[in-house]
Design an enzyme around this catalytic site. Sequence first.
Site, short mmCIF file in Angstrom:
data_model
loop_
_atom_site.label_atom_id
_atom_site.label_comp_id
_atom_site.label_asym_id
_atom_site.label_seq_id
_atom_site.Cartn_x
_atom_site.Cartn_y
_atom_site.Cartn_z
N GLU A 77 -5.97 -5.09 -7.67
CA GLU A 77 -5.24 -4.48 -6.57
C GLU A 77 -6.23 -3.90 -5.55
OE1 GLU A 77 -2.83 -1.25 -7.97
OE2 GLU A 77 -4.52 -0.26 -8.92
N GLY A 90 0.76 -0.77 -0.14
CA GLY A 90 1.66 0.03 0.66
C GLY A 90 1.24 0.17 2.12
N ASN A 136 6.69 -3.32 -10.24
CA ASN A 136 6.43 -1.89 -10.44
C ASN A 136 7.30 -1.09 -9.48
OD1 ASN A 136 5.37 0.67 -10.80
ND2 ASN A 136 3.43 0.21 -9.81
N TRP A 137 8.33 -0.43 -10.00
CA TRP A 137 9.26 0.31 -9.15
C TRP A 137 8.69 1.65 -8.67
CZ3 TRP A 137 14.84 -0.08 -11.65
CH2 TRP A 137 15.24 -1.44 -11.66
N GLY A 171 4.98 -4.35 -5.79
CA GLY A 171 5.42 -2.99 -5.50
C GLY A 171 6.74 -3.00 -4.77
N GLY A 172 6.70 -2.74 -3.46
CA GLY A 172 7.92 -2.59 -2.67
C GLY A 172 8.88 -3.77 -2.75
N SER A 205 0.26 -5.63 -1.93
CA SER A 205 1.28 -6.02 -0.94
C SER A 205 1.66 -7.49 -1.04
CB SER A 205 0.81 -5.68 0.48
OG SER A 205 0.70 -4.28 0.65
N GLU A 227 -3.16 4.45 -7.96
CA GLU A 227 -2.54 5.74 -7.67
C GLU A 227 -2.81 6.75 -8.77
OE1 GLU A 227 0.89 3.43 -5.11
OE2 GLU A 227 1.39 4.24 -7.09
N HIS A 230 -3.61 2.17 -12.76
CA HIS A 230 -3.18 1.87 -11.39
C HIS A 230 -3.96 2.77 -10.43
CE1 HIS A 230 -0.63 1.53 -7.84
NE2 HIS A 230 -0.10 0.45 -8.38
#
Length: 256
Positions: free
Chosen positions: A171, A177, A9-10, A238-239, A217, A101, A99
């Site tokens: 998640e 993050g 997931n960018w 993610g990152g 993460s 977010e 998600h």
Amino acid sequence: MRKKIVAGNWKMNKLYSEAVELVDEITIMLKDDDKAGDIIKIIIPAFPYIRKVVRHSHGIKNLFTGAQNCASEEGGAYTGEVSAAMIKSLEADYIIIGHSERRSYYKENYEDLKKKVNICLGQSLTPIFCVGETKEIRHTNKHFEVVEEQIKNSLFHLSADEFSKIVLAYEPVWAIGTGLTATSGQAQEMHHFIRKLIEKHYGKVIANNISILYGGSCNAKNAAELFACPDVDGGLIGGAALVAKDFITIIHSFPQ
């Protein structure tokens, strides 16, 4: 048989030239990678880059493209929204729904998410449906209760056949993050709980065949330990998905 899946997931990262460079790096690494061949790999960029990623993924075994969200309506006067049908027309295959977010920043509720799931399935798109708890909820020991509520209220209206087309992602919101990660024991405990919940509602066959990803993460250093858990079928990354070498390392992290 459950599919092994790594989905990157960018989020809202990368300018167009950077996105092209990243997908180039990933696809070059995957082109002759027999080790990664049977694993489902999904790149999930921002909306403007979907078609570019689709084109770059052609010819690479089990490499697919997804979207990070879709509208809760099928079409019409909804300025700024992107429909599932539009995403399908770009030849994407997956959409992230629910998600944390989106739930937190945009106040998406159970009914919104139910509508999105229905629309995705109607377009033959696979929802990657996210569930998880905040730090406060875990500290009050209500994490199982909250995750159960999230699944029941947005997914359990589906028929057994429809539900079998879903991918789930757990998640823990407190680990997204933040640099924190659920221990492998915590991840396995929740994934096992989710699978048992599905078994109660849809039966053992569907529960044993649904893929449940870990999405808090997960990175190149901890993926192998997480993926070794019997009920963890991969990761929603993610990152670490923004670095080609790390993304490939995660793909290679499943036990042999």
